[in-house]
Every structure is written in C-alpha cells, then in structure tokens.
Enzyme design. Sequence first.
Site, PDB file in Angstrom:
ATOM      1  N   HIS A  37      -2.833   7.131   2.163  1.00 53.66           N
ATOM      2  CA  HIS A  37      -3.420   5.954   1.745  1.00 53.66           C
ATOM      3  C   HIS A  37      -4.689   5.772   2.493  1.00 53.66           C
ATOM      4  CE1 HIS A  37      -4.052   1.840   0.908  1.00 53.66           C
ATOM      5  NE2 HIS A  37      -3.560   1.266   2.010  1.00 53.66           N
ATOM      6  N   ASN A  73     -10.068  -0.235   0.030  1.00 57.62           N
ATOM      7  CA  ASN A  73      -8.517   0.071   0.142  1.00 57.62           C
ATOM      8  C   ASN A  73      -8.109  -0.498  -1.233  1.00 57.62           C
ATOM      9  OD1 ASN A  73      -5.787  -0.257   0.413  1.00 57.62           O
ATOM     10  ND2 ASN A  73      -5.883  -0.960   2.525  1.00 57.62           N
ATOM     11  N   CYS A  77       0.862  -1.149  -0.110  1.00 61.18           N
ATOM     12  CA  CYS A  77       0.015   0.082   0.159  1.00 61.18           C
ATOM     13  C   CYS A  77       0.814   1.314   0.078  1.00 61.18           C
ATOM     14  CB  CYS A  77      -0.934   0.102   1.360  1.00 61.18           C
ATOM     15  SG  CYS A  77      -1.906  -1.402   1.092  1.00 61.18           S
TER      16      CYS A  77
END
Length: 333
Positions: A260, A290, A127
């Site tokens: 993020h 996500n 990520c």
Amino acid sequence: MNPQAPAMPSRYSRITGTGSHLPPRRLSNADMAAMLAERGLETSDEWIVERTGIRARHFAAEGVNASDLALPAAQAALQAAGRTADDVDLIIVATSTPDMVFPSTACILQNRLGANGCAAFDLQAVCSGFVYALTVADSMIRAGTAKCALVVGAEVFSRILDFNDRTTCVLFGDGAGAVVLEASEEPGILATELHADGKHVGILCVPGTVSGGSVLGDPLLKMDGQAVFKLAVGVLDSAARAVLAKAGRTEADVDWLIPHQANIRIMQSTAKKLKLPPEKLVVTVDEHGNTSAASVPLALDAAVRSGRVQRGDTVLLEGVGGGFTWGAVLLDF
Ligand code: ACO
C-alpha cells in the site's frame, strides 16, 4: 461431458489484465502549499517529501465520483486481458468513498460497463480494500462461483479530507486501479492473508454518518499518524512472512514488493525487514499520494505497463489501513 454438470472448481485464479486511471488535475506539493496558505496554514515541499515521499497527488474535479474513475480503469484491465464486459461474472469494488450510500459503486460500474446480471458488490476495508477484494474474488473463483472477476479499487479521498488539517490533507489523492482475475489451472494467486483489529478504530477514521437527512458527526478524515505508522510497520512485516510461509516460498523468491502506497518510510522499512533490495520495491506514492484502496492496483498497473512486472514474476501485494485492517496476497503474475 454432461453440459448440465456444474463446472469443476478451478485450482487457481490468475490476473490476466490490469488497468488504472488518474483524474487529470495534478497538484504538486507547491500547489498544496499555496492552497493551504490561503487558509493560513503552512507546509512545504521539503516537509512533505522528507516525511512521506509524496511529491504530487491527483484530485478529481467536482462532480466526478469513484465510479467515474473506476470505469476507465476497468475498461483498460478488460482490454489488457482480451475480455469484454460480457465475459465478466463478478465485480468487486473496494472503496471507502462510494458514489452514494447505496446502491454500491460496483452496481453503478456494472451498468456503465454493460456487464448487467453478474454479481456485483462493494467491499470496505479502507486502504486494505484491494487486497481484501482480491482475496474474496480468488476464493469465489476457486470455489467455482465465478470464472472471470473484475476487481477494482477506486477512491475520491479528496472528498473526505480536512483542508484545515495540514497533518492529513497533504497525504492523500484520488484514482482507480483494476485487475481481471480469471479461473486458471496454473497459478496465479499462491496464498492470501487477511487480518483486522477493531480496537484501533479511532486512530484512522471518518467518524461522521448520514442520519435523518443530515450529516451526523464529523465527515472528515481523522488520523493519529504516529500510531498508524507504528502499527503499519509491524503488521506489514508479519503479513508478508505469513503469506510466504503459507505458499511455501521465501523472501528470496519475491521479484516485486507492491505494498500500500501510504508513506515511503513505511514501504522502505517493510522491504528492508524482508531483506529485499530497493529496486524490487514498486513506488508510486511519490506521484499518486495515498489513494487508499486504489493504491495497490494503481502501482501494479504502473509496474506492468512500464515492463517491470513480467509474466511469471512473483509479486507480493500488501495492504494496511483503517479498521485497523491489513493483509497480503502472494502471486505469480
Ligand atoms: N507541513 C509542515 N509541518 C507539518 C505538517 C505539514 N503538512 N504536518 C504536521 N506538521 C508539523 C507538526 O505540526 C509538528 O510540528 P511541531 O513539532 O511544531 O508540533 C511536526 O510537523 C511533526 O509532526 P508529527 O505529526 O509528529 O510528524 P511525523 O513525523 O509523525 O509525520 C506523518 C507525520 C507523515 C503523518 C507520519 O506520522 C506518518 O507517515 N504516519 C503514517 C500515517 C500514514 O501513512 N497514513 C496514511 C493513511 S493510513 C494508511 O494508509 C496505512
């Protein structure tokens, strides 16, 4: 000027265009709840929204790979920058869900764009991948080894989700975001900050691999959610402060925080610690879930195209993810 002389390294790199792409299939939390119910698992819109801020995510259709999502995102970024594939001399794709074991998704994308010949490689920092890739591209441009880079985050995380584990499968989605980063005499990227701590490998991982013609180990995502939560909150704050200090700026200079997009509670906590009002926080986790390495460029593109992020605004990008990896990029857009 001697045309044979090597180009002078540029002082800065600057984002000149952004783009993104989401696969069309949108699953609301109610859709997820129905899908899990078929497996005898219970979840609800209320649980997911309250714990994560996620209301929906997009899943790629069968056979659609990371490069298929990266291509329209890259084309949109090139168009926004007023560039063509011929101008590109570096392609970096941040992904943990590549099309193949090898060659890289960046090479597959390069061929489909028709940018053949330039350097192209994948970067794997889960990520944090986009923040890592942007930092590498910035360094290469400032070193004089590239002038016009395509930096992409592209993921099909739906392929590595365990749909028998309700604590993880509701969190992630698929998508791609891209930027064109060019050499510039004006900033641009002001400072970057990257970190990793491999002692946390086990709290967020896909422990399987391909060996001897079959899958060895478990090829689905495992996460200790609470351990990830605690680590993420701490490192996002330290990375933000470090990158601001490096650039000689303060929290008050930040126009937009684009962290993020993993969990609204982590993002709001980061903004609060930096004393940034909620309206300076760019949020797409509600609609995208996500999307790992794609989340930051997807959110940046959404903020640019909606007219929120304007030329000259100071933007703080932050990544955090498996590894454990984390980092930040401070830039004047
Ligand atoms: N629906 C309904 N109930 C659920 C679900 C679900 N989808 N998932 C878990 N539960 C239940 C659990 O079984 C548990 O029930 P119990 O109390 O009867 O045992 C209860 O909800 C609480 O579970 P916890 O795991 O303790 O829930 P928590 O409040 O920690 O929230 C979450 C879980 C959302 C994963 C949280 O820990 C988190 O956000 N962590 C950060 C991780 C993250 O964002 N990861 C993204 C990838 S990493 C990255 O990108 C940085």
